[in-house]
Design a protein around this motif. Structure first.
Motif, PDB file in Angstrom:
ATOM      1  N   TYR A   1       0.832  -1.192   0.000  1.00 28.20           N
ATOM      2  CA  TYR A   1       0.000   0.000   0.000  1.00 28.20           C
ATOM      3  C   TYR A   1       0.867   1.242   0.000  1.00 28.20           C
ATOM      4  O   TYR A   1       1.974   1.245   0.533  1.00 28.20           O
ATOM      5  CB  TYR A   1      -0.891   0.049   1.247  1.00 28.20           C
TER       6      TYR A   1
ATOM      7  N   GLN B   1       0.582   5.329   1.111  1.00 30.57           N
ATOM      8  CA  GLN B   1      -0.234   6.269   1.869  1.00 30.57           C
ATOM      9  C   GLN B   1       0.361   7.662   1.785  1.00 30.57           C
ATOM     10  O   GLN B   1       1.474   7.905   2.265  1.00 30.57           O
ATOM     11  CB  GLN B   1      -0.357   5.847   3.331  1.00 30.57           C
TER      12      GLN B   1
ATOM     13  N   GLY C   1      -2.346  12.555   5.032  1.00 27.88           N
ATOM     14  CA  GLY C   1      -3.743  12.918   5.217  1.00 27.88           C
ATOM     15  C   GLY C   1      -4.742  12.030   4.511  1.00 27.88           C
ATOM     16  O   GLY C   1      -5.943  12.316   4.523  1.00 27.88           O
ATOM     17  N   LYS C   2      -4.249  10.942   3.917  1.00 25.85           N
ATOM     18  CA  LYS C   2      -5.149  10.058   3.171  1.00 25.85           C
ATOM     19  C   LYS C   2      -5.068   8.628   3.704  1.00 25.85           C
ATOM     20  O   LYS C   2      -4.172   8.278   4.456  1.00 25.85           O
ATOM     21  CB  LYS C   2      -4.782  10.071   1.690  1.00 25.85           C
ATOM     22  N   GLY C   3      -6.012   7.827   3.288  1.00 23.91           N
ATOM     23  CA  GLY C   3      -5.979   6.418   3.632  1.00 23.91           C
ATOM     24  C   GLY C   3      -5.027   5.656   2.737  1.00 23.91           C
ATOM     25  O   GLY C   3      -4.660   6.118   1.662  1.00 23.91           O
ATOM     26  N   PRO C   4      -4.593   4.471   3.181  1.00 23.72           N
ATOM     27  CA  PRO C   4      -3.720   3.644   2.341  1.00 23.72           C
ATOM     28  C   PRO C   4      -4.401   3.283   1.019  1.00 23.72           C
ATOM     29  O   PRO C   4      -5.595   3.010   0.981  1.00 23.72           O
ATOM     30  CB  PRO C   4      -3.495   2.398   3.195  1.00 23.72           C
TER      31      PRO C   4
ATOM     32  N   PHE D   1      -4.139   0.820  -2.424  1.00 23.62           N
ATOM     33  CA  PHE D   1      -3.579  -0.413  -2.984  1.00 23.62           C
ATOM     34  C   PHE D   1      -2.623  -0.124  -4.139  1.00 23.62           C
ATOM     35  O   PHE D   1      -2.910   0.691  -5.017  1.00 23.62           O
ATOM     36  CB  PHE D   1      -4.719  -1.303  -3.474  1.00 23.62           C
TER      37      PHE D   1
ATOM     38  N   PHE E   1       3.554   0.632   2.866  1.00 22.20           N
ATOM     39  CA  PHE E   1       3.349  -0.455   3.810  1.00 22.20           C
ATOM     40  C   PHE E   1       3.262  -1.781   3.071  1.00 22.20           C
ATOM     41  O   PHE E   1       2.602  -1.883   2.034  1.00 22.20           O
ATOM     42  CB  PHE E   1       2.018  -0.289   4.557  1.00 22.20           C
TER      43      PHE E   1
END
Lengths: 113, 112
Positions: B36, B38, B41-44, B46, B89
Motif C-alpha cells: 500500500y 499512503q 492525510g489520506k488512507g492507504p 492499494f 506499507f
C-alpha cells in the motif's frame, strides 16, 4: 475510496467521554474493518465484521466495541475514551472475489485530551 | 504483535532513479502479500499484490518480488517521480482469512 465515507474526519474529546465513529459504504460489501494507525505501529486491526450483526475482535480490541445493524454502516465506539486512544482510525472494506485486498476510507483523526 | 516489518523506516531517492523498498515477514504460512501507498492525510491505497505461488508480479512502474526462502518481500518502483513520495506499507495474510497484518511502513522521499 471504494465508496467509503468516514465521519467525523476530525474529533477532539475529553478523557472519559464516549465517542462513536461511523463508517458508511455504498456498495453493499460484506466485510468491513476498523484499523487504528499510530507512529511506529503501522495499522492494527481493532474489530471487523463479516455481515450484519456478525463481528469479531482484532488484535487491539480492548476499550472498543462495534456494531453493524445495516450492511452499509459499521460503527466503532469508545465507551470511555482514554489518551492512549488518540490515533487515526481507518475503516476498510474488502470486495467479493478479492477477499484479502482492503480498500480504505480517508480516516478519522481522534484526539483524546 | 506484528509479523511483518520493513527494513528501513526512511528512504531518500533521486527523481528518475529506481526505488527498492524491503519488507521481511515472519509467518511462513502467509499466502498473500500486498503493498500500500499512503500519502499525507489520506488512507492507504492499494498498489500491487502477490500470492505465495508466485515470486514476481509487475504492475505499472512497480514490481513486487517475493522470496519465500528468506521470507522477504520487496517493492520496486521504476523511474521514481515526486508523486511517489509517500509512506509504503507491506501487509500479509497470516491466518488465511480476510485479515491483513501490516508492517510499520517506509517513508519514501523523492529528491528533485
Amino acid at each position: 475510496d471504494a465508496g467509503i465515507t468516514q465521519s467525523p474526519r476530525h474529533k477532539v474529546t475529553e478523557t472519559g467521554t464516549p465517542v462513536t465513529l461511523r463508517c458508511h459504504q455504498t456498495e453493499n460489501h460484506r466485510y468491513m474493518y476498523w484499523y487504528r494507525q499510530d507512529p511506529g505501529h503501522g495499522l492494527r486491526l481493532i474489530h471487523y465484521s463479516y455481515g450484519v450483526k456478525d463481528t469479531d475482535k482484532g488484535e487491539v480490541s480492548d476499550g472498543y466495541s462495534v456494531s453493524r445493524s445495516k450492511t452499509e454502516d459499521f460503527l466503532l465506539t469508545l465507551e470511555s475514551a482514554t489518551s492512549s486512544q488518540t490515533s487515526v482510525y481507518f475503516c476498510a472494506i474488502s470486495t467479493e472475489g478479492e477477499g484479502e485486498k482492503l480498500f480504505f476510507g480517508s480516516g478519522t483523526q481522534l484526539s483524546v485530551l | 504483535g506484528e509479523s511483518v516489518g520493513l527494513h528501513l523506516p526512511t528512504l531518500s531517492v533521486q527523481e528518475g532513479d529506481n526505488s527498492i523498498i524491503n519488507c521481511a515477514y515472519s509467518n511462513s504460512a502467509s499466502d498473500y502479500f500486498i503493498w500500500y501507498k499512503q500519502e499525507s492525510g489520506k488512507g492507504p491505497q492499494f498498489i500491487i499484490d502477490i500470492r505465495s505461488n508466485m515470486d514476481k508480479r509487475q504492475g505499472q512502474r512497480v514490481t513486487v518480488l517475493l522470496n519465500k526462502t528468506v521470507k522477504h518481500l520487496s517493492l520496486q518502483i521504476a523511474a521514481t517521480q515526486p508523486g511517489d513520495s509517500a509512506v509504503y506499507f507491506c501487509a500479509e495474510n497470516p491466518t488465511g482469512d480476510y485479515k491483513l497484518s501490516f508492517g510499520a511502513g517506509t517513508t519514501v522521499t523523492v529528491r528533485a
